[in-house]
Scaffold this active site. Structure first.
Site, PDB file in Angstrom:
ATOM      1  N   GLN A 250       0.822  -1.202   0.000  1.00 54.36           N
ATOM      2  CA  GLN A 250       0.000   0.000   0.000  1.00 54.36           C
ATOM      3  C   GLN A 250       0.858   1.254   0.000  1.00 54.36           C
ATOM      4  O   GLN A 250       0.605   2.194  -0.750  1.00 54.36           O
ATOM      5  CB  GLN A 250      -0.901   0.007   1.243  1.00 54.36           C
ATOM      6  CG  GLN A 250      -2.136  -0.837   1.086  1.00 54.36           C
ATOM      7  CD  GLN A 250      -3.029  -0.277   0.018  1.00 54.36           C
ATOM      8  OE1 GLN A 250      -3.611   0.776   0.170  1.00 54.36           O
ATOM      9  NE2 GLN A 250      -3.112  -0.961  -1.103  1.00 54.36           N
TER      10      GLN A 250
ATOM     11  N   GLY B 244      -5.087   3.477   9.795  1.00 52.53           N
ATOM     12  CA  GLY B 244      -4.925   3.470   8.347  1.00 52.53           C
ATOM     13  C   GLY B 244      -3.480   3.745   7.972  1.00 52.53           C
ATOM     14  O   GLY B 244      -2.757   4.407   8.707  1.00 52.53           O
TER      15      GLY B 244
ATOM     16  N   GLU C   7      -3.132   5.742   2.700  1.00 52.54           N
ATOM     17  CA  GLU C   7      -3.090   7.121   2.215  1.00 52.54           C
ATOM     18  C   GLU C   7      -1.947   7.911   2.835  1.00 52.54           C
ATOM     19  O   GLU C   7      -1.434   8.855   2.225  1.00 52.54           O
ATOM     20  CB  GLU C   7      -4.436   7.802   2.468  1.00 52.54           C
ATOM     21  CG  GLU C   7      -5.522   7.140   1.637  1.00 52.54           C
ATOM     22  CD  GLU C   7      -6.887   7.783   1.774  1.00 52.54           C
ATOM     23  OE1 GLU C   7      -7.678   7.653   0.843  1.00 52.54           O
ATOM     24  OE2 GLU C   7      -7.171   8.400   2.815  1.00 52.54           O
TER      25      GLU C   7
HETATM   26 MO1  MOS Z   1     -10.354   7.264  -0.765  1.00 49.34          MO
HETATM   27  S1  MOS Z   1     -10.154   9.003  -1.787  1.00 49.34           S
HETATM   28  O1  MOS Z   1     -11.470   7.843   0.408  1.00 49.34           O
HETATM   29  O2  MOS Z   1     -10.980   6.093  -1.738  1.00 49.34           O
END
Ligand code: MOS
Length: 733
Positions: A626, A690, A693
């Site tokens: 990821q 998470g 991101e």
């Molecule tokens: Mo992500 S932009 O919330 O898939």
């Protein structure tokens, strides 16, 4: 299960399966072509009709006439759907523009017709025969011009205002005040948006490619004006989404309308050249950042304002989100400004908010370090905070930001960096090192799952969670295996079906932690059912090696609990207010080495390192993938990606992968990822957060900062392409 106090010790802490770098359990299906994607469900509808979407040829205005006569007589054509014959349609809650336009047109390539035929070629050929007349209306398409000419009319959305920024900035001995721009970007996922729709009576099933099954189901029902119970969405495999598939798009709606009109299953894929203007994109931003610091290097004033545009009733890009939390400094102000643009719909793209926000903020921080003549790693360390700077009563649940920076600096050989720009040269290449912080908030959201123990002792997990290439199947299987003490091979995971309990879905890097926590909750319930059947006391019980053993040493195989029939448990994790009491965020540091060709200005990334502190890492292999994928996306954001806006006609010109450039293998050098060892008991029983991101946030700025270190040229407008470097390159180049 309500999660409102920090997690204590629980079965996940054994880390026999969770936390191990196991291969993806869906890997063999993917690599052998047996994982069916939305367009490939040949078993369900062996001979579906095929729909081809016609997109609007204007950006704003209305259709005055649409002639489908010729198209309808073309070979193989079964039906043509337009707003005229589709019946009354609503609008999905998650959609800004309607998915089927007409007569009003809200953006270029808004779908205006679906031609359904026996074959793809017939549908495409007939679609070219649809004649449309429009009346064109003036639109606003140029963000910079809108800001310049109508900036006062922008919707101003104040976000934070703490202390007295103006006074602190005026008094600061060292200041930075610059404006940065980030362009419109496209998700550019591998798998196009695609759907296969099948009606049985008034019941509709759509096999689609979607990140958020429950949202999609509701929006399909709302748009068609039918009960939610009559809609089933199935999306077991997804070839990338990045936010572009958070919401149902024209393919899903038009497949349903086409199937109803043709009386046959219909499949629709958006052709690549349609995707960029028909679906959503990450909106461009203009960001002004002002920083004030004392000579000691302490930030005293921070202001971050961002301008972005969207269609009427749309949303701003939340580019200032991180700024209120990342650095200490009592005087700060952040605000968003939203202007109307008649470009296609702006919406979430991977790490919405922080991704473009960090692209700007982390150059500004580099500029401040330079102004202070201070090492940029040291400057960031100096301005760390352990509490929310705007509300010091809120601590971070975990914040190992400084350790990320220091670990990364050590590992990357930061001490060998020459702070003087343009000082290091290897032949024709100018070499530079850059650093940026990584920051992304951790969101938690309710997630449910059903777990059954069948007579054969298999554990079957069902939840509408999706796997968008992220590894959800695998970490969910790991969670169930850990909770019930069975090997991974005994766990079956079924995802992406609205017939299953509603999960968190895949978005905002909340999916892994929230969805596994939901599976944890269901497994807790199943454990209780097993103990009841076995007549065991819960105190000190251990589920391991396919057996249950209690404190007194009594032991029974799990299968004994199901000798009288399978056991089924369903539960959800529901989060209390721990995310209010504690600020939950994820942290990291990105280090990059670039080489810039002294003659041509071509930038090559040579090495990248990300150090991440993001709670417990559920699977270091999938998490690493990821982060590496995100770092790759960061290279695109830094050096290549930009939707070129036609300011007269109002559309994105480079609407395919030949002209919207994303990195390819040859662009990607050595990438390393280090995860700090961290549990976050405030986030969930999984103690995870998470990470996907996080891996993107800051990367582009680290690259831009490395380019500056290499060349002495400060580019504040992304992407950092050679035309922006050439004029200012060192003269001896
Ligand atoms: Mo992500 S932009 O919330 O898939």
């Amino acid at each position: 299960m309500k999660f409102d106090t920090p997690a204590t010790q629980n079965p996940i802490d054994q880390l026999k399966v969770v936390g191990q770098p196991v291969d993806r359990i869906d890997g063999p299906l993917k690599t052998s072509g047996q994982a069916p994607y939305a367009y490939e469900h040949h078993d369900i509808a062996p001979n579906p009709a095929v729909g081809y979407v016609v997109g609007a040829g204007i950006a704003k205005g209305a259709i005055t006439a649409i002639d489908t006569e010729l198209a309808s007589r073309a070979p193989g054509v079964l039906a043509i759907v337009t707003a005229q014959n589709a019946g009354k349609l609503g609008k999905g809650k998650m959609n800004t523009a309607t998915l089927l336009g007409g007569p009003d047109i809200q953006h270029y390539h808004q779908a205006i017709a679906l031609v359904v035929a026996n074959t793809f070629e017939q549908a495409r050929a007939a679609a070219k025969l649809v004649r449309v007349q429009y009346v064109r209306r003036e639109g606003a398409f140029d963000l910079a011009a809108q800001k310049r000419d109508h900036g006062d009319a922008a919707k101003h959305i104040p976000k934070t205002d703490a202390g007295d920024f103006d006074a602190a900035f005026a008094a600061a001995p060292v200041t930075v005040d610059h404006t940065y721009t980030t362009p419109d970007q496209s998700h550019a996922m591998m798998e196009p948006h695609a759907s296969l729709a099948v009606w049985k009576g008034d019941k509709l099933t759509i096999w689609t490619s979607n990140q958020m099954i429950a949202w999609g189901r509701s929006d399909v029902a709302r748009t068609l004006g039918i009960p939610k119970e009559n809609v089933r969405l199935i999306s077991p495999y997804i070839g990338g989404g990045f936010g572009g598939k958070l919401f149902v798009r024209a393919d899903a709606l038009l497949a349903a309308l086409g199937a109803r009109a043709a009386g046959r299953p219909v499949k629709v894929a958006l052709p690549r050249p349609l995707i960029i203007n028909n679906t959503t994109h990450r909106p461009a931003t203009i960001q002004r950042i002002r920083l004030g610091a004392g000579r000691d290097g302490k930030l005293t004033a921070i202001s971050h304002e961002s301008w972005s545009g969207d269609l009427p009733d749309g949303q701003p890009e939340e580019a200032v989100q991180q700024t209120k939390l990342l650095y200490a400094g009592a005087n700060q102000r952040t605000a968003l400004n939203l202007m109307t643009l008649d470009l296609p719909e702006g919406n979430a793209m991977r790490a919405p908010g922080e991704a473009p926000g960090m692209m700007a903020l982390e150059i500004a921080i580099d500029e401040m370090a330079q102004a202070l003549d201070m090492d940029p790693v040291h400057f960031r360390v100096l301005n760390d905070t352990q509490v929310d700077p705007t509300d010091p009563s809120r601590p971070f649940s975990q914040r190992r930001f400084v350790e990320c920076l220091q670990t990364g600096a050590r590992h990357f050989g930061w001490d060998k960096r020459d702070p003087k720009p343009g000082a290091r040269r290897e032949g024709r290449w100018l070499i530079g090192l850059g650093v940026a912080s990584a920051f992304r908030n951790n969101l938690v959201t309710k997630s449910a799952a059903r777990v059954r123990l069948d007579a054969a002792g298999r554990v079957i997990v069902e939840t509408d969670m999706t796997d968008i290439g992220t590894g959800s199947y695998t970490i969910i299987a790991q969670t169930a295996a850990e909770m019930l003490g069975v090997p991974l091979s005994r766990v079956v995971v079924r995802l992406g079906d609205s017939a299953f309990p509603v999960s968190a879905g895949s978005g905002g890097q909340w999916g892994a932690n929230s969805s596994t926590a939901g599976v944890y909750a269901a497994c807790e319930k199943l454990r209780t059912l097993v103990l009841e059947r076995l007549g065991f006391d819960a105190q000190g019980v251990v589920f391991a090696n396919g057996a249950v053993t209690d404190a007194s040493g009594r032991s029974a195989p799990l299968t004994r609990a199901v000798s009288g029939g399978e056991l089924i448990a369903e539960d959800a994790i529901e989060f209390g207010d721990l995310d209010k009491k504690f600020q939950q965020s994820t942290f990291g540091a990105h280090f990059v080495e670039v080489a810039v060709d002294a003659a041509t200005g071509e930038t090559r990334v040579r090495r990248m390192l990300a150090v991440c502190a993001a709670g417990r890492i559920l699977n270091p292999k999938t998490a690493r993938s990821q982060v590496i994928g995100a770092m790759t996306m960061g290279v695109g954001a830094a050096l290549m990606e930009e939707l070129a806006v036609d300011h007269r006609a109002g559309f994105f010109v480079n609407h395919d992968l030949a002209s919207y450039e994303v990195p390819v293998h040859a662009d990607i050098p050595r990438q390393e990822v280090i995860f700090l060892n961290e549990d976050d008991p405030v986030s969930s029983p999984m103690k995870a957060k998470g990470v996907g991101e996080l891996g993107l946030c800051g990367v582009a700025a680290a690259i831009a900062n490395a380019v500056y270190n290499a060349t002495g040229v400060r580019v504040r407008d992304y992407p950092v392409t050679l035309d922006k470097l050439l004029a200012q390159m060192p003269s001896d180049a």
